[in-house]
Write an enzyme that holds these catalytic residues in place. Structure first.
Site, PDB file in Angstrom:
ATOM      1  N   ARG A  28       3.029  32.186   6.296  1.00  0.00           N
ATOM      2  CA  ARG A  28       2.382  32.561   5.039  1.00  0.00           C
ATOM      3  C   ARG A  28       3.248  33.491   4.180  1.00  0.00           C
ATOM      4  O   ARG A  28       2.977  33.717   3.016  1.00  0.00           O
ATOM      5  CB  ARG A  28       1.019  33.220   5.323  1.00  0.00           C
ATOM      6  CG  ARG A  28      -0.032  32.225   5.793  1.00  0.00           C
ATOM      7  CD  ARG A  28      -1.246  32.896   6.416  1.00  0.00           C
ATOM      8  NE  ARG A  28      -1.025  33.302   7.797  1.00  0.00           N
ATOM      9  CZ  ARG A  28      -1.914  33.941   8.555  1.00  0.00           C
ATOM     10  NH1 ARG A  28      -3.106  34.265   8.055  1.00  0.00           N
ATOM     11  NH2 ARG A  28      -1.634  34.268   9.797  1.00  0.00           N
ATOM     12  N   GLY A  90       1.670  30.147  19.925  1.00  0.00           N
ATOM     13  CA  GLY A  90       0.519  30.992  19.638  1.00  0.00           C
ATOM     14  C   GLY A  90       0.635  32.364  20.278  1.00  0.00           C
ATOM     15  O   GLY A  90       1.505  32.617  21.118  1.00  0.00           O
TER      16      GLY A  90
HETATM   17  C1  UD1 Z   1      -4.462  37.484  14.939  1.00  0.00           C
HETATM   18  C2  UD1 Z   1      -5.669  37.292  15.831  1.00  0.00           C
HETATM   19  C3  UD1 Z   1      -6.934  37.582  15.040  1.00  0.00           C
HETATM   20  C4  UD1 Z   1      -6.871  38.995  14.506  1.00  0.00           C
HETATM   21  C5  UD1 Z   1      -5.583  39.237  13.713  1.00  0.00           C
HETATM   22  C6  UD1 Z   1      -5.420  40.708  13.405  1.00  0.00           C
HETATM   23  C7  UD1 Z   1      -4.963  35.518  17.321  1.00  0.00           C
HETATM   24  C8  UD1 Z   1      -5.135  34.081  17.701  1.00  0.00           C
HETATM   25  N1  UD1 Z   1      -5.702  35.935  16.293  1.00  0.00           N
HETATM   26  O1  UD1 Z   1      -4.580  36.549  13.878  1.00  0.00           O
HETATM   27  O2  UD1 Z   1      -8.059  37.458  15.857  1.00  0.00           O
HETATM   28  O3  UD1 Z   1      -7.981  39.264  13.693  1.00  0.00           O
HETATM   29  O4  UD1 Z   1      -4.421  38.835  14.461  1.00  0.00           O
HETATM   30  O5  UD1 Z   1      -4.303  40.959  12.581  1.00  0.00           O
HETATM   31  O6  UD1 Z   1      -4.210  36.224  17.967  1.00  0.00           O
HETATM   32  N2  UD1 Z   1       2.831  35.655  17.498  1.00  0.00           N
HETATM   33  C9  UD1 Z   1       3.870  35.389  18.346  1.00  0.00           C
HETATM   34  N3  UD1 Z   1       4.075  34.102  18.732  1.00  0.00           N
HETATM   35  C10 UD1 Z   1       3.298  33.054  18.286  1.00  0.00           C
HETATM   36  C11 UD1 Z   1       2.243  33.362  17.390  1.00  0.00           C
HETATM   37  C12 UD1 Z   1       2.032  34.673  17.021  1.00  0.00           C
HETATM   38  O7  UD1 Z   1       4.592  36.278  18.771  1.00  0.00           O
HETATM   39  O8  UD1 Z   1       3.555  31.916  18.686  1.00  0.00           O
HETATM   40  C13 UD1 Z   1       2.587  37.050  17.097  1.00  0.00           C
HETATM   41  C14 UD1 Z   1       2.780  37.290  15.622  1.00  0.00           C
HETATM   42  O9  UD1 Z   1       4.125  37.681  15.358  1.00  0.00           O
HETATM   43  C15 UD1 Z   1       1.779  38.399  15.346  1.00  0.00           C
HETATM   44  C16 UD1 Z   1       0.699  38.187  16.371  1.00  0.00           C
HETATM   45  O10 UD1 Z   1       1.251  37.366  17.368  1.00  0.00           O
HETATM   46  O11 UD1 Z   1       2.355  39.661  15.529  1.00  0.00           O
HETATM   47  C17 UD1 Z   1      -0.540  37.549  15.776  1.00  0.00           C
HETATM   48  O12 UD1 Z   1      -0.204  36.289  15.249  1.00  0.00           O
HETATM   49  P1  UD1 Z   1      -0.666  35.838  13.791  1.00  0.00           P
HETATM   50  O13 UD1 Z   1      -0.250  34.429  13.618  1.00  0.00           O
HETATM   51  O14 UD1 Z   1      -0.235  36.821  12.804  1.00  0.00           O
HETATM   52  O15 UD1 Z   1      -2.232  35.871  13.999  1.00  0.00           O
HETATM   53  P2  UD1 Z   1      -3.349  36.157  12.920  1.00  0.00           P
HETATM   54  O16 UD1 Z   1      -3.729  34.863  12.291  1.00  0.00           O
HETATM   55  O17 UD1 Z   1      -2.995  37.277  12.067  1.00  0.00           O
HETATM   56 CA    CA Z   2      -1.252  38.489  11.761  1.00  0.00          CA
END
Ligand code: UD1
Ligand code: CA
Length: 475
Positions: A28, A90
């Protein structure tokens, strides 16, 4: 209480490991730069999360990144480790990657979303205490938001016990109406987390392994899942888009300015003043409107900076004044005056009481104590002694199109206006140059260097010219 159930105090001394999730693609953001490296007040946003984690003095810190994100390595505090998440499957999968180096770790594992940068160490310490006090196997952090937008919703039963987290994408209209959200800070029992990780599934709208789904695994296993409800709305702000980046930056900026004001810095218009994280400003310094202090800048006490200044990686000593100017990588000594409309470039050094005045550009040069370059000059690769005056419009011609050459100007020198100093050249102590000279040879101590056409006055010229034109019938 059963004998084998740990008491709150013995759990409090359990070792702590922190996993920071920073591998997300940040789609995003629409950026080539990894999301967690986007700067907030001059510093990658991940650095703030790492700072907060470090205050807990955990036994281990593991930062989960993508394989290609070597830049993150430079940010890791000493002792922190990097775990690579090979494929972005994820946040739950990222935890799995983070647990790889912790395969023998016993104790509590705190998991932090690396894109939630405004939470301080106190909030994380309170989360940990809550986890311990609740004797929970998993603790999530929650906050109630007026507008919960894209955040995961926290579901509770009639008793108020947590029954799960549902991502906004997967939520029913009734669930979307819930205003308590998942902040993205968790504590897990390490052994139980290890046991449940293989049970994770990717059965959701995104087809990802959700960390939030892992919470369901704890509940299914009959583990107590506690919720640490914070009132700190700012601390729970995630950065997922550049809109959120700007919102979080605005808060961080206000915090920096507030701290400076409480430390004795006058900031006339905080709404137009920008100070990077880590910039130091001494007391009784006044920052006037539209001033930007960036990078590793330090400003002494009793200075005035602004209006309209941009300084990056600049040291300004006590009592100096900088007005409407652009300074990069230079040192302004005590009591100096700079500006208005001055460009000081890297390697410039103004000694105590020196002046760089209006429409002056100085690069990689030293201006000695009390010396002045007051107007409309270019000084490059020069060394200027003490109490010397550089006349208006002086240029050091330091570049022949291939190489740069030095200019050396001694103490107590008077460089006449509009002098071109063709480098390499030296002007000795106490010397003068005539206004309008192109100085190509060294000027000895105490000498006058003049290099210009001599003036001739043609007496009666104007009257003769008029007569000539009249004779030709032009007047
Ligand atoms: C996530 C939470 C959501 C919460 C929000 C708060 C999940 C599924 N959802 O959503 O419930 O309200 O954060 O800010 O976790 N990441 C990785 N590897 C991946 C995917 C993500 O390291 O494959 C890390 C991202 O860098 C980030 C965190 O995990 O720091 C959360 O991922 P993101 O995709 O930002 O989740 P949100 O949609 O914000
Ligand atoms: Ca996030």
């Amino acid at each position: 209480m059963f004998a084998d159930q740990p008491t709150s105090s013995s759990r409090a001394s359990r070792p702590l490991a922190v996993i920071v999730l920073a591998a997300g693609l940040g789609t995003r953001m629409r950026s080539e730069l990894p999301k967690v490296l986007h700067p907030i007040c001059g510093r990658p946003l991940l650095a703030y999360v790492l700072d907060a984690a470090a205050t807990l003095e955990p036994a281990r810190i593991v930062v989960v990144t993508g394989a290609e994100h070597d830049e993150v390595e430079a940010l890791l505090p000493s002792g922190a480790e990097r775990a690579v998440q090979a494929e972005r499957l994820g946040s739950g999968d990222a935890v799995r990657a983070g647990m790889a180096p912790l395969s023998d770790f016993e104790g509590d594992v705190m998991v932090l979303n690396g894109d939630v940068p405004l939470a301080g160490g106190e909030l994380l310490a309170a989360l940990r205490r809550h986890h311990v006090d609740c004797t929970a196997r998993a603790t999530i952090t929650t906050v109630v938001l007026a507008d919960p937008i894209h955040y995961g919703r926290v579901l509770r039963d009639a008793n108020g016990d947590v029954t799960g987290i549902v991502e906004a994408r997967d939520a029913s209209p009734a669930e979307l109406a819930v205003r308590e959200i998942n902040v993205g800070f968790y504590v897990f029992d390490a052994a139980e987390l290890r046991r449940l990780l293989p049970a994770m599934t990717a059965d959701n709208a995104q087809g990802e392994y959700y960390l939030t789904e892992l919470v369901h695994r704890f509940l299914q296993a009959g583990d107590r899942v506690a919720a640490f409800l914070t009132a700190d709305v700012e601390a729970s702000m995630g950065v997922n888009s550049r809109v959120e980046l700007a919102a979080v930056t605005a808060i961080m900026r206000a915090r920096i300015l507030e701290r400076l004001m409480l430390e004795g810095v006058t900031i006339q218009d905080p709404s137009s003043t920008y100070v990077d994280w880590g910039v130091a400003v001494g007391s009784d310094t006044v920052l006037l409107p539209q001033t930007i202090l960036a990078g590793a800048t330090t400003i002494g006490a009793g200075c005035t900076v602004g209006p309209g200044c941009f300084l990056t990686d600049v040291r300004v000593d006590d009592g100096a004044t900088v007005v409407s100017s652009h300074l990069v990588g230079c040192h302004v000594g005590p009591g100096c005056t700079v500006g208005p409309f001055t460009h000081l470039r890297p390697g410039t050094e103004l000694a105590a009481g020196a002046k760089a005045g209006s429409y002056v550009e100085i690069k990689a040069s030293r201006v000695g104590r009390g010396s002045k370059v007051p107007h409309l000059s270019y000084v490059g690769d020069a060394t200027i002694g003490e109490d010397t005056n550089i006349g208006a419009g002086t240029i050091t011609a330091n570049y022949d199109g291939e190489r740069k050459y030095p200019t050396v100007i001694g103490n107590d020198v008077k460089i006449g206006s509009d002098t071109v100093l063709v480098a390499p050249v030296t002007v000795g102590d106490g010397a003068y140059t005539g206004a309008g000279s192109a100085i190509t040879k060294d000027v000895p101590d105490g000498a006058l260097g003049v290099a210009r056409g001599r003036q001739e006055n043609v007496e009666g010229y104007a009257a003769r010219r008029r007569a000539r034109r009249r004779d030709q019938g032009q007047e």
